[in-house]
Design a protein around this motif. Structure first.
Motif, PDB file in Angstrom:
ATOM      1  N   PHE A   1       0.871  -1.137  -0.418  1.00 14.56           N
ATOM      2  CA  PHE A   1       0.107  -0.151   0.045  1.00 14.56           C
ATOM      3  C   PHE A   1       0.576   1.025  -0.128  1.00 14.56           C
ATOM      4  O   PHE A   1       1.802   1.431   0.282  1.00 14.56           O
ATOM      5  CB  PHE A   1      -0.734  -0.201   0.800  1.00 14.56           C
ATOM      6  CG  PHE A   1      -2.172  -0.494   1.143  1.00 14.56           C
ATOM      7  CD1 PHE A   1      -3.452  -0.584   0.200  1.00 14.56           C
ATOM      8  CD2 PHE A   1      -1.635  -2.634   1.822  1.00 14.56           C
ATOM      9  CE1 PHE A   1      -4.040  -1.544   0.643  1.00 14.56           C
ATOM     10  CE2 PHE A   1      -2.299  -3.147   1.514  1.00 14.56           C
ATOM     11  CZ  PHE A   1      -4.272  -2.639   0.977  1.00 14.56           C
TER      12      PHE A   1
ATOM     13  N   ARG B   1      -3.035   3.411   4.100  1.00 13.62           N
ATOM     14  CA  ARG B   1      -4.277   2.460   4.687  1.00 13.62           C
ATOM     15  C   ARG B   1      -4.936   3.796   5.257  1.00 13.62           C
ATOM     16  O   ARG B   1      -5.034   4.327   6.274  1.00 13.62           O
ATOM     17  CB  ARG B   1      -3.706   1.533   5.183  1.00 13.62           C
ATOM     18  CG  ARG B   1      -2.727   0.354   4.377  1.00 13.62           C
ATOM     19  CD  ARG B   1      -2.657  -0.488   5.220  1.00 13.62           C
ATOM     20  NE  ARG B   1      -0.997  -0.244   5.902  1.00 13.62           N
ATOM     21  CZ  ARG B   1      -0.470  -1.386   7.152  1.00 13.62           C
ATOM     22  NH1 ARG B   1      -1.077  -1.630   7.919  1.00 13.62           N
ATOM     23  NH2 ARG B   1       0.319  -0.410   7.749  1.00 13.62           N
TER      24      ARG B   1
ATOM     25  N   TYR C   1      -9.654  -0.958   9.899  1.00 14.55           N
ATOM     26  CA  TYR C   1      -9.519  -0.928   8.415  1.00 14.55           C
ATOM     27  C   TYR C   1     -10.219  -0.684   7.358  1.00 14.55           C
ATOM     28  O   TYR C   1     -11.260  -0.897   7.542  1.00 14.55           O
ATOM     29  CB  TYR C   1      -8.132  -1.849   7.331  1.00 14.55           C
ATOM     30  CG  TYR C   1      -7.490  -2.143   8.043  1.00 14.55           C
ATOM     31  CD1 TYR C   1      -5.666  -0.462   8.646  1.00 14.55           C
ATOM     32  CD2 TYR C   1      -6.427  -3.782   8.742  1.00 14.55           C
ATOM     33  CE1 TYR C   1      -4.942  -1.337   9.109  1.00 14.55           C
ATOM     34  CE2 TYR C   1      -5.388  -3.670   8.624  1.00 14.55           C
ATOM     35  CZ  TYR C   1      -4.106  -2.722   9.571  1.00 14.55           C
ATOM     36  OH  TYR C   1      -2.928  -3.649   9.916  1.00 14.55           O
TER      37      TYR C   1
ATOM     38  N   GLY D   1      -9.791   0.082   3.558  1.00 12.52           N
ATOM     39  CA  GLY D   1      -9.545   0.154   2.658  1.00 12.52           C
ATOM     40  C   GLY D   1      -7.904   0.824   2.520  1.00 12.52           C
ATOM     41  O   GLY D   1      -7.304   1.567   3.458  1.00 12.52           O
TER      42      GLY D   1
ATOM     43  N   ARG E   1      -3.317   1.409  -3.053  1.00 14.74           N
ATOM     44  CA  ARG E   1      -2.467   0.405  -3.307  1.00 14.74           C
ATOM     45  C   ARG E   1      -1.990   0.709  -3.459  1.00 14.74           C
ATOM     46  O   ARG E   1      -1.386   2.132  -5.054  1.00 14.74           O
ATOM     47  CB  ARG E   1      -3.248  -0.878  -3.952  1.00 14.74           C
ATOM     48  CG  ARG E   1      -4.465  -1.262  -3.296  1.00 14.74           C
ATOM     49  CD  ARG E   1      -4.918  -2.908  -3.759  1.00 14.74           C
ATOM     50  NE  ARG E   1      -5.941  -3.100  -2.979  1.00 14.74           N
ATOM     51  CZ  ARG E   1      -6.810  -4.518  -3.435  1.00 14.74           C
ATOM     52  NH1 ARG E   1      -6.179  -4.665  -4.494  1.00 14.74           N
ATOM     53  NH2 ARG E   1      -7.310  -4.906  -2.407  1.00 14.74           N
TER      54      ARG E   1
ATOM     55  N   THR F   1      -8.563  -8.948  -2.949  1.00 12.82           N
ATOM     56  CA  THR F   1      -8.846  -9.009  -1.783  1.00 12.82           C
ATOM     57  C   THR F   1      -8.156  -7.997  -1.043  1.00 12.82           C
ATOM     58  O   THR F   1      -7.323  -8.720  -0.455  1.00 12.82           O
ATOM     59  CB  THR F   1      -9.496  -9.745  -1.081  1.00 12.82           C
ATOM     60  OG1 THR F   1      -8.761 -10.563  -0.416  1.00 12.82           O
ATOM     61  CG2 THR F   1     -10.449 -10.893  -1.954  1.00 12.82           C
ATOM     62  N   ASP F   2      -8.312  -6.877  -0.206  1.00  9.58           N
ATOM     63  CA  ASP F   2      -8.350  -6.248   0.639  1.00  9.58           C
ATOM     64  C   ASP F   2      -7.522  -7.136   1.800  1.00  9.58           C
ATOM     65  O   ASP F   2      -6.537  -7.049   2.530  1.00  9.58           O
ATOM     66  CB  ASP F   2      -8.836  -5.332   1.810  1.00  9.58           C
ATOM     67  CG  ASP F   2      -8.768  -4.281   0.596  1.00  9.58           C
ATOM     68  OD1 ASP F   2      -8.206  -3.932   0.083  1.00  9.58           O
ATOM     69  OD2 ASP F   2      -9.424  -3.525   0.757  1.00  9.58           O
TER      70      ASP F   2
ATOM     71  N   LEU G   1      -5.067  -7.358   5.265  1.00  7.10           N
ATOM     72  CA  LEU G   1      -6.303  -6.187   6.012  1.00  7.10           C
ATOM     73  C   LEU G   1      -7.483  -6.978   6.612  1.00  7.10           C
ATOM     74  O   LEU G   1      -8.232  -7.031   5.979  1.00  7.10           O
ATOM     75  CB  LEU G   1      -6.875  -5.039   5.009  1.00  7.10           C
ATOM     76  CG  LEU G   1      -5.674  -3.612   4.599  1.00  7.10           C
ATOM     77  CD1 LEU G   1      -6.770  -3.133   3.799  1.00  7.10           C
ATOM     78  CD2 LEU G   1      -4.737  -4.101   4.991  1.00  7.10           C
TER      79      LEU G   1
END
Length: 364
Positions: free
Chosen positions: A197, A200, A303, A305, A308, A317-318, A323
């Motif tokens: 990331f 976040r 979190y 999201g 990125r 997926t996160d 996450l």
């Protein structure tokens, strides 16, 4: 209180002594150093110092003690010629014949944009003093202030990058650098660097090193919480409500990685003043200032999201990228402190036993 105001103009050092009366209860000292941008101080006929230098948009603030030189000299100002921030240091330790303090003053004289004050007290009360009493006019200059503990290690270019990332994301009101894998502290399970990331989004950043936007500094709830803050306990839980519980208002910045070194308990100066378990009693100050307990009681990190890195596929997926959902992310917290975290949490600090300390390393 004798106020030494110092500026560098070429190779000439100008010093003006200004005598003033300290505020009631303030910590008096004959030492205060103000170093402006080169050539930036002009002395008016009335003896006051007026700055004509262009200030940076960003500021690092720290309340510093006898162990600060490693962070200040070797990290924050490791490459002072490229810094895009000013620096305010409030020295809270005794200054008489103090070699660290004298070295700090000498170093500050050689670099523009550094202000050194002396005032006894914890970081957040000292920040409140600087923000609301000592330097009210400074708020017009700075868009973001990093309020850092004096042992956080992050080099000059990384600090620059942290500030520039926030400047490019004006919706973020409060942020924190990410932390290296070898950093100490309970909350590293949440804010440890994630290589996937840029940043976040979150509802929690720890109060040992948050970056505050100008909007937060003018926020009425923030100022009330700041007035109630003694040690910093509970303040970080209040950050999310201060942003209006905005899911894009707080972030962990993975493009700026910081290190919080492990230190033996006996070396932690704040605990020499007040035992660890006494910090939890700070809820009384929040109560006295009329702040609802829902605002400042322990908050489960979560979190929302993030942004990125360009090469990370949007189809991943996160959770795959580290996450996890809130119940998994905080499972250990819920087990250790069921009255503070999770579905069984209660808002009754009077019934809490703060003699059971948080773990200090990465047990989670």
């Amino acid at each position: 209180l004798v106020d030494h105001r110092v500026s560098m103009e070429g190779a000439v050092l100008y010093v003006r002594r200004i005598v003033s009366t300290p505020a009631p209860g303030a910590y008096s000292s004959p030492h205060r150093l103000a170093v402006s941008e080169a050539g930036g101080n002009q002395f008016a006929a009335d003896g006051t110092a007026k700055s004509t230098a262009k200030k940076n948009r960003f500021l690092v603030f720290a309340s510093v003690g006898n162990r600060c030189l490693k962070a200040v000299k070797n990290a924050w100002l490791s490459d002072p010629n490229v810094k895009i921030f000013d620096l305010v240091l409030v020295f809270y330790a005794a200054t008489a014949r103090n070699a660290v303090f004298l070295e700090l003053l000498q170093y500050a004289r050689s670099i523009p944009g550094i202000n050194v004050h002396v005032r006894k007290g914890y970081k957040w009360p000292n920040f409140r003093w600087w923000l609301l009493e000592s330097s009210r006019d400074m708020l017009q200059y700075y868009s973001h202030i990093w309020v850092a503990d004096d042992d956080l290690l992050m080099d000059t270019r990384t600090i620059n990058r942290m500030f520039l990332t926030l400047a490019a994301n004006p919706a973020i009101q409060i942020a924190s650098p990410a932390f290296s894998s070898d950093s100490a502290g309970l909350w590293r399970f949440h804010d440890r660097h994630n290589p996937h990331f840029i940043l976040r989004y979150t509802n929690f950043v720890e109060c040992l090193g948050p970056v505050l936007s100008r909007a937060v500094l003018h926020n009425e709830l923030f100022r009330r919480c700041l007035k109630a803050t003694r040690t910093g306990y509970y303040l970080d839980s209040a950050f999310y409500p201060i942003t209006g519980s905005n899911m894009r208002g707080m972030a962990i910045l993975d493009m700026a990685v910081c290190t919080h070194p492990e230190r033996p308990e006996v070396e932690k100066e704040m605990y020499k003043e007040l035992a660890d378990h006494e910090h939890g009693q700070d809820y009384k100050f929040f109560d006295q200032n009329g702040i609802a307990r829902e605002v400042f009681w322990f908050r489960e990190p979560e979190y929302f999201g993030g942004q990125r890195l360009p090469h990370i596929s949007r189809h991943v997926t996160d959770q795959t990228l580290g996450l996890p959902p809130v119940e998994i992310h905080n499972s250990m917290l819920r087990t250790m402190f069921p009255t503070r975290f999770g579905p069984n949490a209660v808002l009754r600090p009077e019934e809490e036993s703060f003699s059971v300390p948080f773990p200090v390393r990465n047990e989670l």
